[in-house]
Enzyme design. Sequence first.
Site, short mmCIF file in Angstrom:
data_model
loop_
_atom_site.label_atom_id
_atom_site.label_comp_id
_atom_site.label_asym_id
_atom_site.label_seq_id
_atom_site.Cartn_x
_atom_site.Cartn_y
_atom_site.Cartn_z
N HIS A 1 43.55 41.72 32.96
CA HIS A 1 44.81 40.10 33.85
C HIS A 1 44.55 39.13 32.87
CE1 HIS A 1 41.33 37.38 34.33
NE2 HIS A 1 40.39 38.00 34.28
N CYS A 2 45.62 38.67 33.78
CA CYS A 2 46.01 37.27 33.44
C CYS A 2 45.90 36.33 34.25
CB CYS A 2 47.30 36.90 33.16
SG CYS A 2 49.15 37.75 34.25
N VAL A 3 46.57 34.94 34.22
CA VAL A 3 45.99 34.38 35.77
C VAL A 3 46.59 34.69 37.46
CG1 VAL A 3 46.19 31.56 36.91
CG2 VAL A 3 46.95 32.36 33.89
N ARG B 1 47.48 38.22 38.30
CA ARG B 1 47.84 39.38 37.91
C ARG B 1 47.20 40.35 37.32
NH1 ARG B 1 54.07 39.24 35.10
NH2 ARG B 1 54.29 37.09 36.07
#
Length: 458
Positions: free
Chosen positions: A25-27, A29
Amino acid sequence: MDYSQLAKAIVEKVGGKDNITGLTHCVTRLRFNLADEAKADTEGLKKMEGVIGVIQKGGQYQVVVGNDVKFIYQAVMKNEKLDFDGVQPASVGEENRSVIAKVLDTISGIFVPIVPMLAGAGMLKALLSVLVLAKLVDPASQTFVILNFMGDAGFYFLPVILAASAARKFNVNPYIAMAIGGILLHPTFTGMVAGAREAGIGIDVFGMPVRLSTYGNSVVPIILAIWFMSYVEPFVDRVTPRSLRLVLAPLFTMLIVGLATLVVLGPLGNYLGEGVGILLAYLNTYASWLVPMLVGPFTPLMVMTGMHYGLIPIGINMLASSGYDTVAGPGMTVSNIAQGGASLAVAFKTKDADVKRLASSVWLTAVLGVTEPALYGINLRYKRPLISAKIGGGAAGLFIGIFGVRRFAQVAPGLLALPAFIGPEGLANFYYAVIGCVIAFVVTFLVQYVWGLEEDVQ
């Protein structure tokens, strides 16, 4: 929000546990790798409460869920008993992707995991600037020195941190990779370089010249080194007898990659960084308005394609070489503020209660530096708000470019990052940054409010 139930529903919509081959995951998504994307119910996902949008690109199936992504990710991993350790399989969809897509995926895969470290270290430097400005900390005090090196540590040791992240992306031993990063920062090596420069002599190893470079804060050299290691390590493992592999494979991997890094890859990475620096210096001298004016309106499109991660290494390299960044930080900051202005205008203008509720919340996250909820939930959905944000971002970008606004620390681009624009020469740069943010927000809000919203057109 029940993260566990939402996580189960998302997994079901992406085709079930057996269809998931990778997840990180990113910030905002969840980034899935799916065995078969055709099994995913994309339209069903988009309609789910708690899901803002779905993006399919670069071999990844990305589910935008907003600021709660960390907790939803943990729920997915726990519910399904997955153990991908944040690693995206390099082989998934690889054959169907362009070279540019592969490069962007590599850059984002390396930098996404370390973004919290960059943000934390950058905000610590920004906080220190505020404390000094408020005369709460004396620049000559030990408190200042300690807080300063605490903020600098993450950037100085960036080659080691990037080595660990790149090792995951390139699927090599992370501990050997970090040792390669340590070679570039070892006090003996840095001392040899300093002594050779002072004496006007060179350094060589086995007769091969070693460039007199230092690698603290550097980005490109270690990425090249670990990329090279991704070819060396499998080859060494393959040709080393199994009975001796535990001892000899790490030896030859470190020896080959370490020497290649000092003699070829490190200097090459520095040359590339210096080339970018020369180009940016030229632009800052003769067309300082150009880069921010382009970054301001086009950041939303770069976020959609993942290209914004390509600006992070450039900004870090510029901070390391010049002490300030005019490329990534200023333009992306006003762009994010503009997206917040567009969403707030939609909140005032829309007649749909659900849209009003969403727009009334996501505008704030956008101005604080996280734009995906506003981008996918409102602005891209109705198109006009996105165009309005591009207009406001372009106008603010032109302003901050004309006045040469600089960012002095690597922080998330938003209102909370404004202290990072306080420089050693006083508050003028900070004031211009604030004015740029006001221009971005006001221009975007007015354009979108007057233009209105075609709620039937998505």
